[in-house]
Scaffold this active site. Structure first.
Site, short mmCIF file in Angstrom:
data_model
loop_
_atom_site.label_atom_id
_atom_site.label_comp_id
_atom_site.label_asym_id
_atom_site.label_seq_id
_atom_site.Cartn_x
_atom_site.Cartn_y
_atom_site.Cartn_z
N CYS A 187 0.83 -1.20 0.00
CA CYS A 187 0.00 0.00 0.00
C CYS A 187 0.88 1.26 0.00
O CYS A 187 1.48 1.55 -1.02
CB CYS A 187 -0.98 -0.05 1.17
N GLU A 212 -1.38 -9.10 3.26
CA GLU A 212 -1.13 -9.70 4.57
C GLU A 212 -2.42 -10.13 5.26
O GLU A 212 -2.42 -11.07 6.06
CB GLU A 212 -0.35 -8.74 5.49
N HIS A 217 -3.40 -4.93 0.53
CA HIS A 217 -2.81 -5.44 1.78
C HIS A 217 -2.93 -6.98 1.79
O HIS A 217 -3.79 -7.52 2.49
CB HIS A 217 -3.57 -4.88 2.99
N1 GLN Z 1 -1.79 6.84 2.97
C1 GLN Z 1 -1.90 6.10 1.76
C2 GLN Z 1 -3.25 6.28 1.11
O1 GLN Z 1 -4.20 6.66 1.75
C3 GLN Z 1 -1.60 4.62 2.00
C4 GLN Z 1 -2.58 3.96 2.92
C5 GLN Z 1 -2.10 2.62 3.42
O2 GLN Z 1 -0.92 2.32 3.36
N2 GLN Z 1 -2.99 1.81 3.94
O3 GLN Z 1 -3.41 6.04 -0.05
#
Ligand code: GLN
Length: 555
Positions: free
Chosen positions: A380, A508, A506
């Site tokens: 992410c 994970e 994500h």
């Molecule tokens: N802050 C980034 C976004 O909002 C990544 C978010 C995250 O890593 N979950 O896109």
């Protein structure tokens, strides 16, 4: 009729109530029962989505986009079922529902009260998980008995037994049996007090799970049985385990699932724990060290990255390796670059995050990994910083950034999508939950998944800016997975690098101990290859059959 198990905790928090509940879930599933699980949290936040990871740990995301308590991660990993947002309710969400009903006039002018209106709403949350396709619902109550906020929950689960019948409900209470050094003894008094507190709310536990550092004697169990009015067979000892995966086996040896099956009349069901035993055996044999640097913002509270660490462990189990996580404060990463410590890592993980702090350190780490052929997995925000790094240092786009961190950047390579720009309310623009991606045939990511259509969970607002895509793709940066309409970049990788892979998702959250998330599995594999290169004395795990012990491994 669905059966209900309620798990409460006493004496102290962080006793592993969630792991106890998850372990019981696994044992019942291993008896062929269909299980679902739920956490009821007494705090006032409507959900954990807005809570600080420093305080609350990771926000676990479900397929349907629920932002939930991290215990749901334990549940999913142990019972291997995907849960939904309905598996987590808080005092805040329960009051919101009741107050909204009151404003609509649903209560027809009646006085709205904790009992019955709040307790009825709590019972509704419990009941909605039951159904023809569920044999047992396990509901964990957050917090400890004696907390002010927990009272409506205890009242609701007390009433619940009357509503659905004694034979359909079982209460498990998790307590601590501490070892008091000067007395040289394990003490039962905190357990007695905690059970007294529970009983004062009208709940007599059917089983007590005693957490302790070392095993408790049968004499002590008899004492607890006597004083707490619980059959001695239902006093279960969960002494500290070597790994959390051992807990279900310990609970089974202690007879917890037998007590449950006896109570519910499931006595004819045999247990098959062979799969879990294979896993525990694999966990114990996973010993080849692999050093993974986790470059994060919340490294002082490892629970903030619980699913990431679990997924690294799962990848390790698969390869017989032990992921040794080095917690690296993102702000220090630039300094670490200078002193060369990053060079000693076998792999670098850049996890998700929000806000600007530490971002430059993460960008620096991504660049170091790219230039020094260190396996790197970006999750992410991790994928976003890899993109920023590549833009600045390979494409020469000076000042490239995410508009989250620099709204005036000349090159917003990570940006809010146009159709989201006018949605200003915080949280309103978040892409949450499962999204399908199509992978580029033959790419490293497609090979890892062994498929070309995958679904992973998301939690972010910003995206790879498609206006820059062709510039990236001309320079060895591969957009190896996109949304089915091709608009959103979901996976990236780098030609000619052992493993420099990022994903906007994500993965994970969907990793399981027996089935590691494919990207984590292949990341650990690449990190192991580097470890073998650095330490030629390590066995070559791919050599088949193993060469004689003296032969050096190949890198
Ligand atoms: N802050 C980034 C976004 O909002 C990544 C978010 C995250 O890593 N979950 O896109």
């Amino acid at each position: 009729m669905t059966k209900h198990i309620f798990v409460t905790g006493g004496v102290a928090s962080s006793l592993g109530k969630g792991l106890t509940a998850s372990s019981l879930g696994r044992l019942l599933k291993s008896r062929g029962l269909r299980i679902t699980m739920q956490k009821l949290d007494p705090y006032l936040n409507v959900d954990p989505g807005t809570m600080n990871p420093f305080e609350h740990g990771e926000v676990y995301v479900t397929d349907d986009g629920g932002e939930t308590d991290l215990d749901l991660g334990h549940y999913e990993r142990f019972i291997d079922e995907s849960l939904s947002r309905d598996s987590n309710a808080t005092t805040g969400s329960i009051y919101s529902a009741v107050i909204a009903a009151e404003r609509r006039g649903d209560y027809l002018g009646k006085t709205v009260q904790v009992i019955p209106h709040i307790t009825d709403e709590i019972k509704r949350r419990i009941t909605r998980l039951a159904g023809d396709d569920v044999d047992v619902v396990i509901t964990e109550i957050g917090g400890t008995v004696g907390d002010i906020e927990i009272l409506p929950f205890l009242e609701a689960i007390r009433q619940f037994r009357l509503d659905v019948g004694r034979e359909n409900v079982l209460y498990v209470h998790v307590t601590l049996v501490p070892f008091i050094g000067p007395a040289g003894e394990q003490k039962t008094k905190p357990t007695q007090h905690s059970v007294t507190e529970l009983r004062s709310r009208g709940i007599q536990p059917d089983a007590i799970v005693c957490r302790s550092e070392t095993a408790i004697s049968s004499e002590l169990k008899r004492k607890i049985s006597n004083l707490c009015d619980v059959p001695v067979d239902a006093v279960v000892n969960a002494a500290d385990a070597r790994s959390l995966y051992e807990i279900p086996l310990i609970m089974h040896d202690e007879g917890l699932d037998a007590v449950v099956c006896q109570h519910f009349g499931f006595t004819e069901l045999d247990i098959d724990l062979s799969e879990w035993e294979i896993l525990v055996d694999r966990v114990e044999r996973a010993s080849t060290p692999v050093r993974i640097g986790l470059i994060g913002k919340y490294v002082s509270l490892p629970d903030a990255y619980l699913s990431v660490v679990e997924a690294l462990n799962h990848g390790g189990f698969f390869h017989g390796a032990k992921a040794e996580v080095e917690w690296i404060q993102a702000e220090d990463a630039e300094g670490l670059l200078a002193d060369g410590r990053l060079r000693d890592l076998d792999g670098i993980v850049i996890p998700g995050g929000f806000g600007e702090r530490g971002v430059e350190g993460k960008v620096a780490a991504a660049g170091y990994a790219r230039e020094h052929q260190i396996p790197c997995l970006g999750l992410c925000l991790g994928m976003q910083v890899m993109t920023i790094e590549f833009a600045r240092n390979v494409l020469g786009l000076t000042g490239a950034n995410s508009s989250e961190f620099d709204p005036t950047s000349a090159h917003p390579v990570i940006d809010i999508m146009d159709n989201q720009r006018d949605v200003t309310e915080k949280g309103g623009t978040m892409r949450l939950g499962a999204y399908v991606a199509e992978l580029l045939p033959g790419s490293q990511v497609a090979r890892a998944y062994g498929r070309e259509v995958v679904s992973e969970r998301h939690r972010h607002r910003y995206e790879f800016n498609p206006r820059y895509r062709s510039r990236f793709e001309g320079s060895g940066f591969v957009c190896s997975g996109t949304s089915p309409d091709g608009r959103l970049v979901e996976f990236i990788e780098l030609e000619g690098h052992p493993f420099w892979v990022g994903t906007q998702a994500h993965p994970e959250f969907k990793s399981r101990p027996e089935r590691p998330a494919p990207l984590f599995r292949d990341f650990i594999d690449a990190a192991l290859a580097r470890a073998e290169g650095r330490n030629p004395h390590l066995p070559d795990l791919d050599a088949e059959p193993p060469a004689s012990s003296s032969s050096p491994a190949t890198a």
